[in-house]
Design a protein around this motif. Structure first.
Motif, PDB file in Angstrom:
ATOM      1  N   LEU A   9      24.995 -17.509   5.681  1.00 50.03           N
ATOM      2  CA  LEU A   9      24.713 -18.891   6.074  1.00 50.03           C
ATOM      3  C   LEU A   9      25.365 -19.872   5.115  1.00 50.03           C
ATOM      4  O   LEU A   9      25.419 -19.631   3.910  1.00 50.03           O
ATOM      5  CB  LEU A   9      23.200 -19.135   6.100  1.00 50.03           C
ATOM      6  CG  LEU A   9      22.396 -18.352   7.144  1.00 50.03           C
ATOM      7  CD1 LEU A   9      20.907 -18.618   6.948  1.00 50.03           C
ATOM      8  CD2 LEU A   9      22.823 -18.737   8.554  1.00 50.03           C
ATOM      9  N   GLU A  10      25.830 -20.993   5.644  1.00 48.29           N
ATOM     10  CA  GLU A  10      26.421 -22.031   4.811  1.00 48.29           C
ATOM     11  C   GLU A  10      25.329 -22.672   3.959  1.00 48.29           C
ATOM     12  O   GLU A  10      24.267 -23.038   4.474  1.00 48.29           O
ATOM     13  CB  GLU A  10      27.086 -23.099   5.692  1.00 48.29           C
ATOM     14  CG  GLU A  10      28.336 -22.624   6.406  1.00 48.29           C
ATOM     15  CD  GLU A  10      29.471 -22.331   5.444  1.00 48.29           C
ATOM     16  OE1 GLU A  10      29.498 -22.955   4.350  1.00 48.29           O
ATOM     17  OE2 GLU A  10      30.319 -21.476   5.755  1.00 48.29           O
ATOM     18  N   PRO A  11      25.564 -22.834   2.660  1.00 48.32           N
ATOM     19  CA  PRO A  11      24.527 -23.385   1.773  1.00 48.32           C
ATOM     20  C   PRO A  11      24.018 -24.757   2.213  1.00 48.32           C
ATOM     21  O   PRO A  11      22.833 -25.059   2.064  1.00 48.32           O
ATOM     22  CB  PRO A  11      25.241 -23.468   0.413  1.00 48.32           C
ATOM     23  CG  PRO A  11      26.318 -22.427   0.497  1.00 48.32           C
ATOM     24  CD  PRO A  11      26.769 -22.427   1.923  1.00 48.32           C
ATOM     25  N   GLY A  12      24.889 -25.582   2.771  1.00 48.29           N
ATOM     26  CA  GLY A  12      24.490 -26.934   3.143  1.00 48.29           C
ATOM     27  C   GLY A  12      23.502 -27.012   4.284  1.00 48.29           C
ATOM     28  O   GLY A  12      22.932 -28.075   4.531  1.00 48.29           O
ATOM     29  N   PHE A  13      23.292 -25.918   4.998  1.00 51.80           N
ATOM     30  CA  PHE A  13      22.390 -25.929   6.148  1.00 51.80           C
ATOM     31  C   PHE A  13      21.092 -25.173   5.895  1.00 51.80           C
ATOM     32  O   PHE A  13      20.282 -25.006   6.798  1.00 51.80           O
ATOM     33  CB  PHE A  13      23.090 -25.343   7.374  1.00 51.80           C
ATOM     34  CG  PHE A  13      24.189 -26.209   7.913  1.00 51.80           C
ATOM     35  CD1 PHE A  13      23.901 -27.284   8.734  1.00 51.80           C
ATOM     36  CD2 PHE A  13      25.506 -25.974   7.575  1.00 51.80           C
ATOM     37  CE1 PHE A  13      24.911 -28.097   9.228  1.00 51.80           C
ATOM     38  CE2 PHE A  13      26.525 -26.776   8.060  1.00 51.80           C
ATOM     39  CZ  PHE A  13      26.226 -27.845   8.889  1.00 51.80           C
TER      40      PHE A  13
END
Length: 320
Positions: A27-31
C-alpha cells in the motif's frame, strides 16, 4: 480505551496475517488510515456481509469489472490478520517505556484533526491551510501534532469561539510531543522500542486500510444487488477510538463503548455498472439519507485526492 486482547486472540490468525502481509506492505504510505475499529465486531459484520453478497450472488457479481470474487471471499481471513497485527501493536505498546505518552499523543492528534477537518469543511481556514489539513493527514503522528498545533495558532482569530480545542490544550499537545521526543532520545534502547512500536502500529494500520479498500468493493457489489437495502446486507465497518485508555470515571462500569458505523472508502473506485433498484425480497427500504451520506463521503474523498494531484503537479491548478 484498551484493546480487548482476549477477544482479539479468539479471532486472530498468524497464518492469515502472513497471507496478506505482502499486500499490506504494497500500500502507498500516503493512503494509510489509522485503525480505529472494533475489530471483533468488524469480523462478525464482514463475515455476514460476505455471505449476503457472495452466498447467492457470486455468479452475478463475478462479471462486474474490477471485482475479484475470490479476493472478496477471503475478507473474514483478512480481518483475522488485522486482529493479529493489532495484538502485536498492543503488546509493543505495553512493552515500550514511552507507550503511555505516545498513546496520549495519538488521542490528542485525533482530537485536533477532527476539529481541523470540521474547520476545513466549513471553509473557516485559508485555502493553503485547507490543503494542508486534507493533504497531510497521513504523516507521522508527532509531526502531525506539531503541524496541527501551528495551524490552530495561525488561525486563532478565525476560529475563536468556534473551536472545541482551547489554546491551553493546543499548548499542552506541543508539550506532550516534546516529552515523547525527549524519552525517545534518552537512550539507544528507547530508539529500538520506537522502531518496534511504530512499525507494529504502521502494519496494523496497513491491514486496516487494506480491509477498508476491499470491503468498499464488497459494499458496491452489494449495492448493485440490493440497491438501497445494501446497508441491511452489508453494514458499514464499526469504528471507535482505538488504543486510547479510558479515563477513570469516563464510562460507567459495564456500559457498552460507543461504536460509530462508518462506511469505508477505498483509494480506487471500481467501475461498477449502475445500481439496480431495491430487491423485491428486501423486507424494508433503507432511508435515502444513508445512501446520500455515503455518496457525500465519496465526493469528499475525490475532492481531497484532486487537491493532492494538483499539489504535486499531476493536474493543472484552477487558481490564477
Amino acid at each position: 480505551m484498551r484493546v480487548d486482547t482476549l477477544a482479539l486472540e479468539g479471532i486472530s490468525s498468524q497464518s492469515a496475517y502472513e497471507a496478506f502481509l505482502s499486500a499490506a506492505k504494497a500500500l502507498e504510505p500516503g493512503f494509510i488510515e489509522e485503525c480505529c475499529a472494533d475489530i471483533v465486531l468488524a469480523y462478525h459484520g464482514v463475515s455476514h456481509a460476505v455471505e449476503q453478497v457472495l452466498g447467492g450472488g457470486a455468479q452475478s457479481v463475478s462479471g462486474l469489472p474490477h471485482v475479484d470474487v475470490g479476493e472478496l471471499s477471503l475478507l473474514p481471513r483478512l480481518v483475522q490478520g488485522l486482529a493479529f497485527a493489532a495484538l502485536r501493536a498492543e503488546r509493543e505498546r505495553e512493552a515500550a517505556s514511552f507507550g503511555s505518552l505516545f498513546e496520549r499523543a495519538q488521542q490528542e492528534r485525533r482530537r485536533l484533526r477532527k476539529a481541523a477537518d470540521a474547520f476545513a469543511e466549513s471553509h473557516l481556514l485559508p485555502d493553503a491551510d485547507i490543503d494542508e489539513v486534507w493533504l497531510h493527514a497521513r504523516q507521522d503522528v508527532l509531526e502531525d501534532c506539531l503541524s496541527l498545533v501551528a495551524l490552530f495558532r495561525r488561525n486563532a482569530a478565525r476560529i475563536a469561539g468556534r473551536s472545541p480545542v482551547t489554546p491551553g490544550e493546543v499548548d499542552a499537545v506541543e508539550q506532550l510531543v516534546g516529552q515523547v521526543r525527549m524519552v525517545l532520545g534518552q537512550s539507544g534502547s528507547a530508539r529500538q522500542e520506537e522502531n518496534a512500536l511504530f512499525r507494529a502500529i504502521e502494519m496494523r494500520d496497513r491491514f486496516w486500510t487494506l480491509l477498508n479498500q476491499r470491503y468498499d468493493v464488497l459494499w458496491r457489489c452489494g449495492a448493485w444487488i440490493y440497491g438501497r437495502a445494501v446497508v441491511d446486507r452489508v453494514p458499514p465497518l464499526p469504528v471507535r477510538p482505538a488504543l486510547v485508555r479510558r479515563e477513570p470515571g469516563g464510562v460507567a462500569d459495564g456500559a457498552a463503548p460507543r461504536v460509530d458505523m462508518v462506511v469505508p472508502r477505498s483509494m480506487s473506485t471500481p467501475g461498477l455498472v449502475p445500481v439496480r433498484g431495491g430487491s423485491p425480497s428486501s423486507p424494508s427500504r433503507t432511508p435515502e439519507r444513508a445512501v446520500s451520506r455515503h455518496l457525500d463521503e465519496i465526493q469528499r474523498e475525490m475532492d481531497r485526492k484532486t487537491r493532492f494531484l494538483v499539489r504535486i503537479g499531476a493536474l493543472p491548478s484552477a487558481r490564477r
